[in-house]
Design an enzyme around this catalytic site. Structure first.
Site, PDB file in Angstrom:
ATOM      1  N   SER A 186      30.609   4.303 -64.987  1.00  0.00           N
ATOM      2  CA  SER A 186      30.349   4.995 -63.722  1.00  0.00           C
ATOM      3  C   SER A 186      31.481   5.898 -63.266  1.00  0.00           C
ATOM      4  O   SER A 186      31.284   6.739 -62.412  1.00  0.00           O
ATOM      5  CB  SER A 186      30.040   3.975 -62.635  1.00  0.00           C
ATOM      6  OG  SER A 186      31.172   3.171 -62.394  1.00  0.00           O
ATOM      7  N   HIS A 214      24.080   1.854 -64.176  1.00  0.00           N
ATOM      8  CA  HIS A 214      24.032   3.307 -63.914  1.00  0.00           C
ATOM      9  C   HIS A 214      23.119   4.068 -64.870  1.00  0.00           C
ATOM     10  O   HIS A 214      22.969   5.277 -64.751  1.00  0.00           O
ATOM     11  CB  HIS A 214      25.447   3.892 -63.970  1.00  0.00           C
ATOM     12  CG  HIS A 214      26.312   3.355 -62.876  1.00  0.00           C
ATOM     13  ND1 HIS A 214      26.381   3.921 -61.631  1.00  0.00           N
ATOM     14  CD2 HIS A 214      27.107   2.252 -62.829  1.00  0.00           C
ATOM     15  CE1 HIS A 214      27.188   3.214 -60.865  1.00  0.00           C
ATOM     16  NE2 HIS A 214      27.647   2.190 -61.574  1.00  0.00           N
ATOM     17  N   LYS A 244      20.904   0.734 -57.140  1.00  0.00           N
ATOM     18  CA  LYS A 244      21.302   2.134 -57.393  1.00  0.00           C
ATOM     19  C   LYS A 244      20.043   3.002 -57.516  1.00  0.00           C
ATOM     20  O   LYS A 244      19.469   3.374 -56.505  1.00  0.00           O
ATOM     21  CB  LYS A 244      22.228   2.188 -58.593  1.00  0.00           C
ATOM     22  CG  LYS A 244      23.485   1.326 -58.354  1.00  0.00           C
ATOM     23  CD  LYS A 244      24.505   1.447 -59.419  1.00  0.00           C
ATOM     24  CE  LYS A 244      25.583   0.373 -59.325  1.00  0.00           C
ATOM     25  NZ  LYS A 244      26.389   0.389 -58.112  1.00  0.00           N
TER      26      LYS A 244
END
Ligand code: PMP
Length: 396
Positions: A186, A214, A244
């Site tokens: 990330s 991610h 996320k």
């Protein structure tokens, strides 16, 4: 009376951090965490959230959360194994298995405690874990908790991993050996070399563990990094977060049924911490349905990511080697990085400075997270502010 030892410890260390520009100030939001945010009455273009697909503020998720709250209440009332398993928890796990192309899945309260619970449920002091040196803090802590021998390999260095895997295997010291990596890193936006990792794992009989916090919703038509490489049946643990791209909160492991059954009886956050609230679970189900049915949001995310990258590069910024929409702007010095981020803020862009210990010393960066919800006008405005601040601070 409070402890003098503690008072002195805190004073000394807080002053030290502040002096080095390493103290993170927290700015509370007065709005949703969308493409535009409000902090202290100020409207800002938001380039710091992990709300990659804009789903955190999607009306369909909000409606699902409200309906579930009306039906099941605000909280789930117990841990999963007592009576905190609602039918929608089970439905979410089935959806996740479908989303990840695995036999089964288990849901946790966050990605962080998923790593804490999953690694330690399988690995112990007689085992070893090969861990990429840039793995997320929750992986590092999960490895420590397991008491297994931790062997760090150089970031995405497959020769180093191979040598260390060979050495660990040939030593005969360990009952089980695991290789563990982020799917997408990330801080730089680079993708783990999963095909090579799987090859090494097959050669040395390693358990494979990929934390795709991610990559999920971003790569592999949304299904993540493992699917992106066509390796869904080769990775033992596919970890993800629901906070996320999915836009809500929670974490999960997707894998073979036996693995998930084991985690359900041995994973401590699953056994001893209250399950996700109904609103979150229902919103996650809605989000996964959206991802299963269309790639429109991913396409928009990539389009915006590429647009921002091209713009920053054209201005002369060092944007590193990102292979995903995550776009770092590497400044280097910690104090200058903080100053850069502060000036962006004053001009109307919220892009957080990321400095040591989150990234190595001297590689401070302002990290940009464009999302599917940004418009080109917002990104253009952000680029012109970047240009102004970059010239002012001598970065470009
Ligand atoms: N793993 C990785 C790779 C992450 O980046 C994060 C979030 N920063 C987590 C796990 C933790 O996820 P969560 O925020 O859901 O606890």
């Amino acid at each position: 009376m409070s402890s003098k030892v503690l008072e002195n410890f805190l004073k000394e260390h807080l002053e030290d951090l502040k002096g080095k520009g390493l103290y993170n100030v927290i700015d509370p939001l007065e709005s949703a965490n969308g493409p535009m945010i409000k902090i202290a009455g100020k409207e800002l273009i938001n380039l710091s959230s992990n709300n990659y697909l804009g789903l955190a503020t999607d009306q369909r998720l909000i409606d699902a959360a409200i309906e579930a709250t009306k039906k099941y209440g605000a909280g789930s009332g117990a841990v999963r194994t007592i009576n905190g398993t609602l039918d929608i928890h089970v439905k979410l796990e089935e959806k996740l298995a479908e989303f990840k192309h695995t036999e089964a899945a288990i849901v946790y309260q966050s990605g962080f405690n998923c790593n804490m619970g999953a690694i330690s449920a399988v690995m112990d002091k007689d085992d070893a874990i090969l861990s990429d040196e840039l793995n997320h803090a929750s992986i590092i802590d999960g490895c420590r908790l397991s008491k297994a021998k931790i062997i760090r390999y150089k970031h995405s260095d497959m020769e180093d991993l191979r040598n260390k895997a060979k050495e660990a295997k040939e030593s005969g010291l360990y009952k089980k050996i695991m290789v563990i990596t982020d799917g997408v890193f990330s801080m730089d936006g680079d993708i783990a070399k999963l095909p090579e990792i799987v090859e090494i794992a097959e050669e040395f009989d390693l358990i494979t563990y990929v934390d795709d916090a991610h990559g999920s919703g971003v790569l592999g038509n949304g299904a993540g990094t493992v699917k992106h490489f066509g390796l869904s049946d080769k990775i033992d643990f596919q970890i993800g977060t629901l906070s996320k791209a999915i836009g809500v909160v929670g974490g999960y492991v997707a894998g073979k049924k036996d693995l998930i059954d084991w985690l359900k009886v041995r994973s401590r956050p699953f056994l001893f911490s209250t399950s996700l609230p109904p609103a979150a679970v229902a919103a996650c189900i809605e989000a996964i349905d959206i991802l299963l049915n269309s790639t429109e949001l991913q396409d928009r995310l990539w389009d915006n990511g590429n647009y921002l990258k091209r713009g920053l590069k054209a201005l002369g910024f060092d944007i590193g080697e990102s292979q995903t929409p995550i776009t770092p702007c590497i400044i280097g010095d910690e104090i200058k990085t903080q100053e850069f981020s502060k000036r962006l803020y004053e001009e109307g862009v919220y892009a957080k400075a990321i400095v040591f210990p989150t990234v190595p010393r001297g590689t401070g960066r302002v990290r940009n997270m464009p999302t599917a919800a940004h418009t080109k006008e917002m990104l253009d405005r952000a680029l012109s502010i970047y240009e102004k601040v970059g010239k002012e601070l001598g970065v470009i």
